[in-house]
Design a protein around this motif. Structure first.
Motif: not given
Length: 274
Positions: A217-237
């Motif tokens: 699944h590398k190079g298909k956007g899955y890492a970006f999606a997971a990291c984005s969710a975690l970063i949004n969690y950081c911002i919210e918290n």
């Protein structure tokens, strides 16, 4: 090099605070969030420190003029007694220690690309990069990119299914510890774990991000999606996301930049053989 007892870890705290590069992995040990090892020159009044994380990351800092400690350190780094059965990645952020290592091991230094992971008497050198998060850049990028992956909060089933090197079980004492004190987000492909972004360390208002993506699944956007969710969690918290990686880890480096992180500091990164 004398092994410091856990009840004396507080003697390291003030010295560690003087280190300006990302050192959360060392702080995790000093504050006994995970079991590691701390070696010092003098357990009563330590001034030289070698902190080893179970993920085989180490931090060397402090007084460089202790001949007895330095002699033991050289033997340790060369693995003369064969105590180390795996690679170890060493950071020595202070210029005085970088000079000591260069003077002592200069004839053994080799670029990573020249040694290619061979087990020999060489010490591989690469560059470690510390990044700083730019919230405005992340939000601008997020507004332009549509995440089309299914992303969920990492649960116990995902935890057990994650495979690779940069995974929660290598940074936390156990599964219960991770779910009680950490957080992760997993992107799925047909209900299969594709990528997981997780807190490798959390202290005060800082959360360091770890990311592992399954090879198919590398190079298909899955890492970006997971990291984005975690970063949004950081911002919210109200956490400051932190990111560090080897400069030659092109995938991680590019992903960091794509997520709004900006490179701010570099230092030598030594891979010790065994």
């Amino acid at each position: 090099m004398i092994l410091l007892q856990k009840q004396d870890y507080h003697k390291v705290t003030e010295h560690l605070r003087q280190i300006t590069v990302n050192h959360l992995f060392a702080r995790f040990i000093i504050e006994q969030k995970v079991d590691g090892k701390v070696f010092v020159d003098n357990p009563e009044n330590p001034t030289t420190f070698y902190i080893l994380h179970p993920y085989s990351m180490s931090l060397l800092f402090g007084n460089v003029d202790n001949i007895e400690f330095n002699s033991a350190l050289v033997a340790y780094l060369l693995n003369t007694d064969k105590h180390r059965q795996t690679f170890e990645w060493l950071q020595a952020p202070e210029k005085k220690w970088q000079a000591f290592l260069s003077d002592t091991f200069g004839d053994r230094f080799v670029a990573v690309e020249e040694n290619r992971g061979a087990v020999n008497d060489k010490i591989e050198i690469t560059t470690r990069v510390n990044f700083k998060f730019n919230k405005e850049k992340f939000e601008a990028i997020s507004a332009m990119i549509t995440v089309d992956k299914q992303v969920v909060r990492t649960d116990t089933a995902h935890y057990d299914a994650i495979r690779g090197a940069v995974i929660p079980e290598n940074f936390w004492n156990n599964r219960d510890d991770f779910f009680e004190n950490g957080v992760g987000f997993t992107s799925l492909s047909d209900n299969e774990v594709a990528s997981t972004a997780f807190s490798s360390f959390i202290f005060d208002d800082t959360l360091e991000i770890g990311i592992e993506t399954a090879q198919p699944h590398k190079g298909k956007g899955y890492a970006f999606a997971a990291c984005s969710a975690l970063i949004n969690y950081c911002i919210e918290n109200n956490y400051e996301p932190a990111w560090s990686c080897k400069k030659d880890n092109i995938g991680s480096y590019r992903l960091a930049c794509r997520l709004g992180f900006e490179p701010t500091f570099t230092l030598p990164f030594y891979r010790l053989n065994y």
